[in-house]
Write a protein that holds these residues in place. Structure first.
Motif, PDB file in Angstrom:
ATOM      1  N   MET A   1     -12.355   3.729   7.441  1.00  0.00           N
ATOM      2  CA  MET A   1     -11.229   2.881   6.561  1.00  0.00           C
ATOM      3  C   MET A   1     -12.048   2.610   5.073  1.00  0.00           C
ATOM      4  O   MET A   1     -13.229   2.267   5.060  1.00  0.00           O
ATOM      5  CB  MET A   1     -10.955   1.612   7.152  1.00  0.00           C
ATOM      6  N   ALA A   2     -11.456   2.974   4.076  1.00  0.00           N
ATOM      7  CA  ALA A   2     -11.901   2.583   2.720  1.00  0.00           C
ATOM      8  C   ALA A   2     -11.728   1.063   2.179  1.00  0.00           C
ATOM      9  O   ALA A   2     -10.926   0.416   2.699  1.00  0.00           O
ATOM     10  CB  ALA A   2     -11.070   3.788   1.791  1.00  0.00           C
ATOM     11  N   GLU A   3     -12.451   1.090   1.327  1.00  0.00           N
ATOM     12  CA  GLU A   3     -12.190  -0.378   0.507  1.00  0.00           C
ATOM     13  C   GLU A   3     -10.755  -0.345  -0.055  1.00  0.00           C
ATOM     14  O   GLU A   3     -10.263   0.784  -0.704  1.00  0.00           O
ATOM     15  CB  GLU A   3     -13.185  -0.343  -0.560  1.00  0.00           C
ATOM     16  N   PRO A   4     -10.092  -1.646   0.178  1.00  0.00           N
ATOM     17  CA  PRO A   4      -8.913  -1.750  -0.245  1.00  0.00           C
ATOM     18  C   PRO A   4      -8.709  -1.635  -1.954  1.00  0.00           C
ATOM     19  O   PRO A   4      -9.136  -2.292  -2.379  1.00  0.00           O
ATOM     20  CB  PRO A   4      -8.211  -2.959   0.280  1.00  0.00           C
ATOM     21  N   ASP A   5      -7.533  -0.974  -2.155  1.00  0.00           N
ATOM     22  CA  ASP A   5      -7.316  -0.835  -3.659  1.00  0.00           C
ATOM     23  C   ASP A   5      -6.031  -1.540  -3.947  1.00  0.00           C
ATOM     24  O   ASP A   5      -5.911  -1.877  -5.165  1.00  0.00           O
ATOM     25  CB  ASP A   5      -7.487   0.677  -4.123  1.00  0.00           C
ATOM     26  N   THR A   6      -5.130  -1.767  -3.089  1.00  0.00           N
ATOM     27  CA  THR A   6      -3.809  -2.033  -3.240  1.00  0.00           C
ATOM     28  C   THR A   6      -3.257  -3.079  -2.222  1.00  0.00           C
ATOM     29  O   THR A   6      -4.176  -3.373  -1.358  1.00  0.00           O
ATOM     30  CB  THR A   6      -2.757  -1.009  -3.107  1.00  0.00           C
ATOM     31  N   ILE A   7      -2.315  -3.876  -2.504  1.00  0.00           N
ATOM     32  CA  ILE A   7      -2.181  -4.898  -1.688  1.00  0.00           C
ATOM     33  C   ILE A   7      -1.722  -4.384  -0.167  1.00  0.00           C
ATOM     34  O   ILE A   7      -1.996  -5.170   0.965  1.00  0.00           O
ATOM     35  CB  ILE A   7      -0.842  -5.651  -2.269  1.00  0.00           C
ATOM     36  N   ASP A   8      -0.973  -3.131  -0.329  1.00  0.00           N
ATOM     37  CA  ASP A   8      -0.873  -2.799   1.122  1.00  0.00           C
ATOM     38  C   ASP A   8      -2.025  -2.449   1.967  1.00  0.00           C
ATOM     39  O   ASP A   8      -2.045  -2.726   3.151  1.00  0.00           O
ATOM     40  CB  ASP A   8       0.122  -1.285   0.993  1.00  0.00           C
ATOM     41  N   ASP A   9      -3.114  -1.742   1.191  1.00  0.00           N
ATOM     42  CA  ASP A   9      -4.321  -1.666   1.834  1.00  0.00           C
ATOM     43  C   ASP A   9      -4.981  -2.871   2.136  1.00  0.00           C
ATOM     44  O   ASP A   9      -5.502  -2.728   3.480  1.00  0.00           O
ATOM     45  CB  ASP A   9      -5.302  -0.901   0.690  1.00  0.00           C
ATOM     46  N   ALA A  10      -5.027  -3.815   1.388  1.00  0.00           N
ATOM     47  CA  ALA A  10      -5.687  -5.107   1.947  1.00  0.00           C
ATOM     48  C   ALA A  10      -4.961  -5.753   3.162  1.00  0.00           C
ATOM     49  O   ALA A  10      -5.315  -6.175   4.142  1.00  0.00           O
ATOM     50  CB  ALA A  10      -5.416  -6.134   0.878  1.00  0.00           C
ATOM     51  N   GLU A  11      -3.449  -5.566   3.186  1.00  0.00           N
ATOM     52  CA  GLU A  11      -2.601  -6.001   4.204  1.00  0.00           C
ATOM     53  C   GLU A  11      -3.037  -5.320   5.625  1.00  0.00           C
ATOM     54  O   GLU A  11      -3.032  -5.937   6.527  1.00  0.00           O
ATOM     55  CB  GLU A  11      -1.171  -5.940   4.008  1.00  0.00           C
ATOM     56  N   ALA A  12      -3.245  -3.953   5.452  1.00  0.00           N
ATOM     57  CA  ALA A  12      -3.473  -3.121   6.526  1.00  0.00           C
ATOM     58  C   ALA A  12      -5.025  -3.523   7.029  1.00  0.00           C
ATOM     59  O   ALA A  12      -5.020  -3.734   8.439  1.00  0.00           O
ATOM     60  CB  ALA A  12      -3.552  -1.544   6.313  1.00  0.00           C
ATOM     61  N   LEU A  13      -5.859  -3.735   6.162  1.00  0.00           N
ATOM     62  CA  LEU A  13      -7.086  -4.077   6.705  1.00  0.00           C
ATOM     63  C   LEU A  13      -7.133  -5.424   7.375  1.00  0.00           C
ATOM     64  O   LEU A  13      -7.832  -5.557   8.370  1.00  0.00           O
ATOM     65  CB  LEU A  13      -8.198  -4.010   5.516  1.00  0.00           C
ATOM     66  N   ALA A  14      -6.630  -6.198   6.819  1.00  0.00           N
ATOM     67  CA  ALA A  14      -6.446  -7.563   7.272  1.00  0.00           C
ATOM     68  C   ALA A  14      -5.722  -7.613   8.708  1.00  0.00           C
ATOM     69  O   ALA A  14      -6.230  -8.260   9.505  1.00  0.00           O
ATOM     70  CB  ALA A  14      -5.729  -8.688   6.151  1.00  0.00           C
ATOM     71  N   LEU A  15      -4.713  -6.811   8.770  1.00  0.00           N
ATOM     72  CA  LEU A  15      -4.104  -6.556  10.280  1.00  0.00           C
ATOM     73  C   LEU A  15      -5.097  -6.053  11.212  1.00  0.00           C
ATOM     74  O   LEU A  15      -5.420  -6.678  12.365  1.00  0.00           O
ATOM     75  CB  LEU A  15      -2.952  -5.890  10.250  1.00  0.00           C
ATOM     76  N   HIS A  16      -6.024  -5.057  10.789  1.00  0.00           N
ATOM     77  CA  HIS A  16      -7.172  -4.857  11.635  1.00  0.00           C
ATOM     78  C   HIS A  16      -8.243  -5.852  12.033  1.00  0.00           C
ATOM     79  O   HIS A  16      -8.532  -6.175  13.317  1.00  0.00           O
ATOM     80  CB  HIS A  16      -7.810  -3.578  10.873  1.00  0.00           C
ATOM     81  N   ALA A  17      -8.450  -6.648  10.964  1.00  0.00           N
ATOM     82  CA  ALA A  17      -9.301  -7.654  11.262  1.00  0.00           C
ATOM     83  C   ALA A  17      -8.774  -8.719  12.141  1.00  0.00           C
ATOM     84  O   ALA A  17      -9.522  -9.391  12.741  1.00  0.00           O
ATOM     85  CB  ALA A  17      -9.572  -8.355   9.717  1.00  0.00           C
TER      86      ALA A  17
END
Length: 90
Positions: free
Chosen positions: A1-17
């Motif tokens: 998983m890459a470092e988030p660049d967008t809100i969508d990326d951040a939301e996806a990462l947060a869901l995994h977390a």
């Protein structure tokens, strides 16, 4: 998983977390106690930006959990911090 660049990326990462956080009962109970969320809140609002930011804030407040989550997701802890920033300030 890459470092988030967008809100969508951040939301996806947060869901995994969130999934990782809920994977251990003691940690899940600490999340609920710390954030004031209930299990019903999580079920109903898991995709909301405020809830996702609260999960990342919970992890950021306890470095051992932050590092363990990052390791489990195969990312740097800074990626979780970046996701939190994106969710809180956008």
């Amino acid at each position: 998983m890459a470092e988030p660049d967008t809100i969508d990326d951040a939301e996806a990462l947060a869901l995994h977390a969130l999934v990782w956080t809920l994977g251990q009962q003691e940690r899940a109970e600490r999340l609920l106690a710390t954030t004031g969320l209930t299990p019903a809140d999580l079920r109903a609002r898991a995709g909301e930006r405020a809830v996702l930011a609260a999960v990342l804030g919970f992890l950021a407040a306890h470095e051992p959990d932050l590092i363990a989550c990052a390791d489990a997701l195969d990312i740097r802890p800074e990626a979780l911090a970046r996701a939190l920033t994106l969710l809180e300030f956008r």
